[in-house]
Design a protein around this motif. Structure first.
Motif, PDB file in Angstrom:
ATOM      1  N   VAL A  59      -5.167   6.804   2.835  1.00 44.23           N
ATOM      2  CA  VAL A  59      -6.236   6.613   3.786  1.00 44.23           C
ATOM      3  C   VAL A  59      -7.541   7.617   3.474  1.00 44.23           C
ATOM      4  O   VAL A  59      -8.569   7.162   4.003  1.00 44.23           O
ATOM      5  CB  VAL A  59      -5.914   6.736   5.214  1.00 44.23           C
ATOM      6  N   GLY A  60      -7.202   8.734   2.870  1.00 50.28           N
ATOM      7  CA  GLY A  60      -8.293   9.888   2.706  1.00 50.28           C
ATOM      8  C   GLY A  60      -9.507   9.224   2.087  1.00 50.28           C
ATOM      9  O   GLY A  60     -10.439   9.877   2.397  1.00 50.28           O
ATOM     10  N   GLN A  61      -9.586   8.247   1.263  1.00 49.23           N
ATOM     11  CA  GLN A  61     -10.661   8.025   0.565  1.00 49.23           C
ATOM     12  C   GLN A  61     -11.304   6.770   1.390  1.00 49.23           C
ATOM     13  O   GLN A  61     -12.501   6.467   0.938  1.00 49.23           O
ATOM     14  CB  GLN A  61     -10.176   7.008  -0.759  1.00 49.23           C
ATOM     15  N   LYS A  62     -10.980   6.363   2.477  1.00 49.04           N
ATOM     16  CA  LYS A  62     -11.562   5.457   3.373  1.00 49.04           C
ATOM     17  C   LYS A  62     -11.879   5.948   4.472  1.00 49.04           C
ATOM     18  O   LYS A  62     -10.949   6.246   5.416  1.00 49.04           O
ATOM     19  CB  LYS A  62     -10.653   4.100   3.472  1.00 49.04           C
ATOM     20  N   ARG A  63     -13.043   6.387   4.831  1.00 51.56           N
ATOM     21  CA  ARG A  63     -13.470   6.963   6.114  1.00 51.56           C
ATOM     22  C   ARG A  63     -12.756   6.440   7.305  1.00 51.56           C
ATOM     23  O   ARG A  63     -12.383   7.298   8.391  1.00 51.56           O
ATOM     24  CB  ARG A  63     -14.873   7.163   5.970  1.00 51.56           C
ATOM     25  N   ASP A  64     -13.192   4.922   7.640  1.00 47.69           N
ATOM     26  CA  ASP A  64     -12.583   4.547   8.737  1.00 47.69           C
ATOM     27  C   ASP A  64     -10.836   4.642   8.977  1.00 47.69           C
ATOM     28  O   ASP A  64     -10.350   4.948  10.154  1.00 47.69           O
ATOM     29  CB  ASP A  64     -12.827   2.997   8.851  1.00 47.69           C
ATOM     30  N   HIS A  65      -9.983   4.362   8.030  1.00 52.79           N
ATOM     31  CA  HIS A  65      -8.545   4.694   8.110  1.00 52.79           C
ATOM     32  C   HIS A  65      -8.431   5.879   8.243  1.00 52.79           C
ATOM     33  O   HIS A  65      -7.584   6.264   9.027  1.00 52.79           O
ATOM     34  CB  HIS A  65      -8.081   4.144   6.963  1.00 52.79           C
ATOM     35  N   ALA A  66      -9.166   7.023   7.688  1.00 49.25           N
ATOM     36  CA  ALA A  66      -8.866   8.555   7.982  1.00 49.25           C
ATOM     37  C   ALA A  66      -9.003   8.865   9.335  1.00 49.25           C
ATOM     38  O   ALA A  66      -8.304   9.471  10.061  1.00 49.25           O
ATOM     39  CB  ALA A  66      -9.612   9.290   6.838  1.00 49.25           C
ATOM     40  N   GLU A  67     -10.078   8.179   9.835  1.00 51.02           N
ATOM     41  CA  GLU A  67     -10.510   8.421  11.268  1.00 51.02           C
ATOM     42  C   GLU A  67      -9.485   7.954  12.262  1.00 51.02           C
ATOM     43  O   GLU A  67      -8.969   8.655  13.065  1.00 51.02           O
ATOM     44  CB  GLU A  67     -11.861   8.168  11.471  1.00 51.02           C
ATOM     45  N   ILE A  68      -9.066   6.722  11.979  1.00 46.37           N
ATOM     46  CA  ILE A  68      -7.936   6.333  12.655  1.00 46.37           C
ATOM     47  C   ILE A  68      -6.602   7.319  12.663  1.00 46.37           C
ATOM     48  O   ILE A  68      -6.049   7.445  13.830  1.00 46.37           O
ATOM     49  CB  ILE A  68      -7.634   4.971  12.391  1.00 46.37           C
ATOM     50  N   LEU A  69      -6.506   7.549  11.433  1.00 47.13           N
ATOM     51  CA  LEU A  69      -5.029   8.493  11.401  1.00 47.13           C
ATOM     52  C   LEU A  69      -5.148   9.940  12.203  1.00 47.13           C
ATOM     53  O   LEU A  69      -4.493  10.229  12.878  1.00 47.13           O
ATOM     54  CB  LEU A  69      -4.895   8.495   9.867  1.00 47.13           C
ATOM     55  N   LEU A  70      -6.428  10.308  11.920  1.00 44.46           N
ATOM     56  CA  LEU A  70      -6.620  11.551  12.650  1.00 44.46           C
ATOM     57  C   LEU A  70      -6.717  11.518  14.124  1.00 44.46           C
ATOM     58  O   LEU A  70      -6.098  12.293  14.902  1.00 44.46           O
ATOM     59  CB  LEU A  70      -7.976  12.415  12.025  1.00 44.46           C
ATOM     60  N   ARG A  71      -7.243  10.457  14.662  1.00 43.55           N
ATOM     61  CA  ARG A  71      -7.450  10.021  15.971  1.00 43.55           C
ATOM     62  C   ARG A  71      -5.788   9.773  16.470  1.00 43.55           C
ATOM     63  O   ARG A  71      -5.524  10.281  17.717  1.00 43.55           O
ATOM     64  CB  ARG A  71      -8.017   8.828  16.220  1.00 43.55           C
ATOM     65  N   ILE A  72      -5.029   9.392  15.720  1.00 46.03           N
ATOM     66  CA  ILE A  72      -3.812   8.829  16.392  1.00 46.03           C
ATOM     67  C   ILE A  72      -3.000  10.276  16.313  1.00 46.03           C
ATOM     68  O   ILE A  72      -2.248  10.516  17.506  1.00 46.03           O
ATOM     69  CB  ILE A  72      -2.968   8.108  15.199  1.00 46.03           C
ATOM     70  N   CYS A  73      -3.134  11.026  15.336  1.00 49.80           N
ATOM     71  CA  CYS A  73      -2.331  12.297  15.376  1.00 49.80           C
ATOM     72  C   CYS A  73      -3.011  13.361  16.227  1.00 49.80           C
ATOM     73  O   CYS A  73      -2.265  14.322  16.800  1.00 49.80           O
ATOM     74  CB  CYS A  73      -2.674  13.024  14.059  1.00 49.80           C
ATOM     75  N   ALA A  74      -4.409  13.095  16.872  1.00 42.60           N
ATOM     76  CA  ALA A  74      -4.808  13.997  18.051  1.00 42.60           C
ATOM     77  C   ALA A  74      -4.129  13.576  19.229  1.00 42.60           C
ATOM     78  O   ALA A  74      -4.334  14.574  20.171  1.00 42.60           O
ATOM     79  CB  ALA A  74      -6.370  13.938  17.761  1.00 42.60           C
ATOM     80  N   ASP A  75      -3.648  12.570  19.406  1.00 42.34           N
ATOM     81  CA  ASP A  75      -2.978  12.151  20.671  1.00 42.34           C
ATOM     82  C   ASP A  75      -1.550  12.113  20.570  1.00 42.34           C
ATOM     83  O   ASP A  75      -0.913  11.712  19.802  1.00 42.34           O
ATOM     84  CB  ASP A  75      -3.307  10.438  21.012  1.00 42.34           C
ATOM     85  N   GLU A  76      -0.877  12.965  21.579  1.00 41.26           N
ATOM     86  CA  GLU A  76       0.460  13.275  21.319  1.00 41.26           C
ATOM     87  C   GLU A  76       1.512  12.192  21.474  1.00 41.26           C
ATOM     88  O   GLU A  76       2.304  12.161  20.459  1.00 41.26           O
ATOM     89  CB  GLU A  76       0.877  14.425  22.513  1.00 41.26           C
ATOM     90  N   ASP A  77       1.302  11.304  22.298  1.00 38.87           N
ATOM     91  CA  ASP A  77       2.115  10.105  22.496  1.00 38.87           C
ATOM     92  C   ASP A  77       1.932   9.119  21.216  1.00 38.87           C
ATOM     93  O   ASP A  77       3.011   8.642  20.390  1.00 38.87           O
ATOM     94  CB  ASP A  77       1.887   9.363  23.618  1.00 38.87           C
ATOM     95  N   SER A  78       0.746   8.941  20.660  1.00 39.46           N
ATOM     96  CA  SER A  78       0.661   8.182  19.632  1.00 39.46           C
ATOM     97  C   SER A  78       1.169   8.891  18.329  1.00 39.46           C
ATOM     98  O   SER A  78       1.706   7.946  17.395  1.00 39.46           O
ATOM     99  CB  SER A  78      -1.026   7.985  19.316  1.00 39.46           C
ATOM    100  N   ALA A  79       0.903  10.118  18.265  1.00 42.33           N
ATOM    101  CA  ALA A  79       1.307  10.785  17.201  1.00 42.33           C
ATOM    102  C   ALA A  79       3.123  10.721  17.205  1.00 42.33           C
ATOM    103  O   ALA A  79       3.698  10.464  16.121  1.00 42.33           O
ATOM    104  CB  ALA A  79       1.045  12.162  17.140  1.00 42.33           C
ATOM    105  N   ASP A  80       3.634  10.613  18.318  1.00 40.63           N
ATOM    106  CA  ASP A  80       4.897  10.744  18.410  1.00 40.63           C
ATOM    107  C   ASP A  80       5.521   9.291  17.876  1.00 40.63           C
ATOM    108  O   ASP A  80       6.375   9.189  17.114  1.00 40.63           O
ATOM    109  CB  ASP A  80       5.421  10.833  19.836  1.00 40.63           C
ATOM    110  N   ARG A  81       4.965   8.175  18.248  1.00 39.01           N
ATOM    111  CA  ARG A  81       5.263   6.815  17.776  1.00 39.01           C
ATOM    112  C   ARG A  81       5.166   6.675  16.369  1.00 39.01           C
ATOM    113  O   ARG A  81       6.178   6.201  15.615  1.00 39.01           O
ATOM    114  CB  ARG A  81       4.560   5.859  18.442  1.00 39.01           C
ATOM    115  N   LEU A  82       4.019   7.071  15.895  1.00 38.19           N
ATOM    116  CA  LEU A  82       3.754   7.123  14.247  1.00 38.19           C
ATOM    117  C   LEU A  82       4.760   8.131  13.744  1.00 38.19           C
ATOM    118  O   LEU A  82       5.311   7.420  12.426  1.00 38.19           O
ATOM    119  CB  LEU A  82       2.383   7.389  14.114  1.00 38.19           C
ATOM    120  N   PHE A  83       4.892   9.165  13.912  1.00 35.92           N
ATOM    121  CA  PHE A  83       5.858  10.161  13.263  1.00 35.92           C
ATOM    122  C   PHE A  83       7.380   9.648  13.364  1.00 35.92           C
ATOM    123  O   PHE A  83       8.180   9.849  12.263  1.00 35.92           O
ATOM    124  CB  PHE A  83       5.616  11.582  13.785  1.00 35.92           C
TER     125      PHE A  83
END
Length: 997
Positions: A59-83
């Motif tokens: 996703v690093g080459q696609k700005r929108d996907h990268a932003e989504i991933l960072l946004r997810i990881c910035a939210d503790e509950d969302s990150a828990d689910r993804l991880f």
């Protein structure tokens, strides 16, 4: 970002690699202060970190996907689910990496609560397809499915209690599959939009129908179409519907850029894979009314319409309801259902049985089959039980009293855990498997995903699983193989509402032939407010299960009622049944198997206490019996009391032996010895009573010394429960008056027979003295000199043969020894047995086989006189004794088994010949014993013939350890042994050299 120690403490197995991977994430500006710890909470931190790096690289080459991933990881509950997803499911992680647009489902706020609502899922599917290009609808449909599966899996993996959430998870997966199939069917049917009647109705079965779908299940379906008419023939409707189903299958599981969803399985349709894929409603109803087997109705219990023509689908289910809920009334329904479960178990390879989560013993199928059988029987009248969902059905069964609440909770808890474990096994790679892995690392990963603190140690996980497996198996055997008693037997009075009709149906479910009568017995046993009645209500549910697992549950229950009523309020009886570890279970088994034991137990209730201690069941030695007999006789003086003491002791020891033999605590030889020893006690008491009676009648001491010689099978210590006692009476006069001595001895013999055979409170022992010289025409009692004179002058060959089994058993031992000494030269002749004598023995046996075999039954079925039966072995051995015992003293034994062994040692028989004869003889002897125990009958047709009645045969088979379905193996095994023994008899006894050695 972090030191190795921190990584190790966080749960990483490879901290060096983790350090490198974390450095690869530094440009991504992930929250470095908590990333290792957050990842460390996942089931597999190393896999999670690796998948996260791969995802970032994608996703690093696609700005929108990268932003989504960072946004997810910035939210503790969302990150828990993804991880959690990245740290467990390699399949979903790879799918997410290859389709990063799916990350949107983890955006904060985008994650919906789980709600197994097919209508809502259908709206979501339509919304996803609305913007899709026409040719990419299949791909879009699949991506939407997988995106929702990711959400469900993330919820599942982060749930505080996965077992509590599992029904919601299954329901969500089922609703998603239902919505996806409905949309796929609509797409496939588009080209037939002008012919709406060709669109089939899809009926879900199995886990989809029950709303219990797994992550990687197949989807069981049946397709129904409308009837044809003049405008649209049925053949065309079926052809078009078949084409639609083919296209639908390609949409959901054909090759494509997005993985397929699940296999569609139409194998549960009528006639399986050989049957038509599509049928009309009338065709289905005709099939199920005429030809369907019981298991098909069990499968239809979960039928529900999920797609296509919903009105037609509802008509299908409505039309089948009466057939499904009356299926239990079909002939042999319970037996067929049980047999099917056994077949399923037998299909599991032995190498997989312990790890098989679904089909193995104590697995998912044990719970499901138990619940479904109870539903099908009780649901005929109780509409609350008519649920396709297993959890709902368990709750209803417990709530309505068909199973206890405790059992219901155990079933539901075990089922939840097994379903969670099944999900974890499948979720990792999305393979349809039900085998628990052996790899400790894999087990540890599974354990951490369920309950990190408790199951991180794979040993703990496996111990818990095995413990649940044992509990489930126990419950399955308790509920599936035994009758369900009224819950008043367990619950408080306020919680009990007993309907006799429901109770009758419960008993029918488990296999009672007369549930109404069984209900009457149960009601009689459990009614009342006494302590005895209270304990009865506690133990009856278990007892009924043990009766149900036996060959004749009705017989067992009836006998138990008779026994309990005989015992009345005896406190120790109920306490023994309640508190003993094995007494109640053994009692139920014995009463179900043996009419003989059921008849004898009430007359000797103290024997119930033996069932809890094997040492009390082992047949006692002759010396132990003699000690008890002497104790009994020391307190008795009258002839009637003396003989009754012997008869009582015989009855007691016969029952002990019967219990031991039925429970396989003694072998056939041990049982024969015990029965003969018990007869000896009765005979010894009979001699003492006869002498006392004779002296009382004569008003003087008699002047003879009197002895009894055991003959025939009694002499050989080879009696069965129905055998009479073949005897000879011998005396030596010492009164100086030969005529009076003869009269005294005759009167002793007559009194002996009368006292032992007369009706009374203790069973009689039939006495047969017809083997005496001149048979019935000869003197009943003879002096030693009289016997000597007869045997030296007139003894026939058959009499020599009969004397081979003679032994002293009671009375004056010196007289007995004198008699045996005088007959030894007669039965063990020094001169070689003449050809004519050998011919006489052979002709006598041939005549016996011809004249004494009953007409009607097959000769091979006769255990005594038939080919390879008892007489073949016994006469073969006795001929060898007549010919060789004079020069081989070891052959001078009265027992058949002992003589066989000595004949082998002497080289008269080969080892294989001896083994075959012994096995056939033991087989026939044991079957005669068990025939009596099973039927309780002493008539020849029950004792000496192989039992062909299925119910009687099942009792014998049960005592031999055969399952009900293998009961006929009892007959085949014996006939095989008998055929081999007959060949040896032809060669050794009849001298047929054509028989191979």
């Amino acid at each position: 970002m972090s030191g190795k120690t921190e990584l190790i403490n966080a749960g990483f197995q490879n901290p060096q690699r983790a350090e490198k991977l974390l450095k690869a994430l530094e440009p991504a500006s992930f929250p470095a202060h908590w990333l290792p710890g957050k990842i460390g909470k996942t089931p597999d931190p190393d896999a999670c970190l690796l998948h996260l790096v791969r995802l970032w690289e994608t996703v690093g080459q696609k700005r929108d996907h990268a932003e989504i991933l960072l946004r997810i990881c910035a939210d503790e509950d969302s990150a828990d689910r993804l991880f959690a997803l990245l740290g467990y499911s390699s399949f979903l992680s790879d799918l997410l990496i290859s389709h990063p647009a799916l990350l949107r489902v983890f955006i904060p706020g985008a994650y919906p609560d789980l709600n197994p609502d097919a209508d809502r899922e259908r709206r979501a599917v339509k919304e996803a397809l609305r913007a899709a290009e026409h040719e990419r609808r299949s791909e879009t449909l699949r991506l939407h499915y997988w995106s929702r599966v990711m959400q469900v899996a993330a919820y599942d993996l982060t749930a505080p209690d996965p077992c509590a959430a599992v029904s919601q998870v299954c329901g969500s997966l089922s609703a998603l599959a239902e919505a996806t199939l409905a949309e796929a069917l609509d797409i496939a049917a588009e080209e037939f939009s002008d012919l709406p009647r060709v669109k089939p109705a899809l009926i879900a079965l199995g886990k989809t129908g029950a709303r219990e779908l797994n992550y990687s299940s197949d989807v069981d379906l049946i397709a129904v179409v409308h009837e044809g008419d003049g405008d649209l023939p049925e053949a065309r409707i079926i052809r078009c519907a078949t084409e639609i189903l083919g296209k639908m299958t390609q949409i959901v599981c054909g090759p494509g850029s997005v993985p397929g969803l699940w296999e569609l399985d139409f194998g549960l349709r009528p006639e399986g894979k050989d049957g038509a894929l599509v049928r009309t409603l009338s065709s289905y109803l005709t099939y199920y009314r005429r030809w369907a087997q019981g298991w098909e109705f069990q499968a239809l219990l979960k039928a529900r319409p999920i797609a296509g023509d919903t009105r037609l689908g509802r008509e299908f289910v409505r039309g089948l309801q009466p057939l499904v809920w009356n299926a239990a009334e079909r002939d042999s329904f319970v037996e067929e259902t049980r047999a099917m479960r056994e077949r399923v178990e037998n299909l599991v390879p032995s190498s997989e049985e312990e790890r098989q989560l679904k089909l193995g013993k104590g697995g998912l199928r044990d719970v499901e089959f138990t619940v479904q059988l109870l539903q099908l029987v009780h649901g005929r009248t109780d509409l609350d039980l008519r649920s396709a969902n297993t959890w709902e059905a368990i709750a209803a069964l417990a709530e309505k009293g068909y199973i206890s609440r405790a059992h219901g909770e155990e079933l539901a808890q075990s089922y939840r855990f097994f379903r969670v474990l099944e999900h974890r096994i499948q979720l990792r790679r999305f393979r349809r498997t039900h085998l628990v892995p052996r790899d400790p690392a894999e087990l540890a990963r599974i354990g951490r995903s369920i309950e990190r603190g408790r199951f991180s140690d794979p040993v703990q996980l496996e111990n818990y699983r095995r413990d649940l497996r044992r509990k489930v198996r126990k419950l399955h055997m308790a509920l599936y193989y035994r009758p369900l008693l009224p819950e008043m037997a367990k619950l408080s009075k306020d919680d009990v509402s007993l309907d006799p009709q429901a109770a009758r149906q419960r008993l029918a479910a488990i296999g009672y032939r007369d549930p109404q009568q069984a209900l009457a017995h149960i009601s009689a046993l459990g009614t009342g407010i006494s302590r005895t009645a209270a304990i009865q209500r506690q133990i009856l549910p278990v007892m009924m299960g043990w009766f149900g697992s036996g060959p004749e549950p009705d017989q067992g229950l009836k006998a138990f009622r008779i026994l309990s009523e005989k015992m009345g309020g005896t406190s120790w009886y109920m306490r023994t049944l309640r508190d003993s570890g094995s007494t109640a279970k053994r009692l139920a088994r014995l009463l179900s198997e043996s009419k003989y034991i059921a008849r004898e137990l009430p007359a000797l209730p103290e024997s119930i206490s033996w069932l809890g201690d094997d040492r009390l069941l082992v047949p006692r030695t002759a010396e132990e019996m003699r000690v008890e007999l002497n104790s009994l006789l020391s307190r008795r003086t009258s002839p009637a009391q003396i003989v009754l003491a012997g008869r009582y002791l015989r009855r007691k020891e016969l029952l002990r032996t019967a219990l031991a033999q039925a429970l396989n605590l003694t072998d056939t030889s041990g049982a024969q010895r015990a029965i003969a020893n018990a007869a000896d006690m009765a005979v010894q008491a009979g001699v003492k009573a006869a002498i006392a009676q004779t002296e009382e009648e004569c008003a003087r001491e008699i002047g003879v010394r009197f002895a009894v010689i055991a003959m025939g099978r009694y002499g050989g210590r080879e009696l069965t429960y129905s055998s009479d006692a073949d005897v000879l009476f011998v005396y030596r006069g010492e009164g100086g008056n030969e005529a009076r001595d003869g009269q005294d001895a005759l009167r002793c013999a007559q009194n002996f027979m009368r006292l032992l055979q007369s009706p009374g409170e203790e069973p009689a022992l039939e006495v047969d003295a017809n083997l005496r010289p001149e048979g019935r025409n000869g003197a009943l009692a003879r002096s030693v000199a009289g016997y000597r004179d007869y045997y030296l002058r007139w003894c026939d060959t058959w009499e020599r043969q009969a004397l081979l089994r003679a032994r002293f058993c009671a009375g004056d031992s010196d007289v007995g020894k004198e008699f045996l000494d005088l007959i030894d030269p007669v039965r063990y002749p020094r001169e070689a047995l003449s050809v004519s004598a050998i011919r006489d023995v052979r002709m006598l046996k041939l005549r016996m086989e011809k004249e004494r075999l009953p007409r009607g039954p097959a000769a091979a079925d006769h255990l005594k006189l038939g080919p390879g039966g008892l007489s073949d072995t016994e006469w073969t051995v006795q001929l060898l004794q007549l010919r060789h015992a004079a020069r081989i003293p070891a052959l001078r034994t009265v027992g058949t088994a002992d003589a066989l062994r000595e004949a082998e040692r002497a080289g008269l028989l080969g080892a294989r010949e001896t083994e075959i004869l012994r096995e056939a003889w033991m087989s026939a002897s044991r079957l005669r014993d068990l025939n009596i125990l099973a039927t309780g009958s002493f008539v020849d047709s029950k004792v000496n013939l192989l039992l062909r009645d299925p119910r009687e045969l099942a009792c014998v088979a049960s005592m031999l350890g055969f399952s009900k379905r293998r009961k006929h193996d009892v007959i085949e095994h014996h006939l095989h042994k008998a055929r081999l023994a007959r060949q040896i008899t032809e060669r050794i006894f009849y001298g047929d050299t054509r028989q191979p050695r």
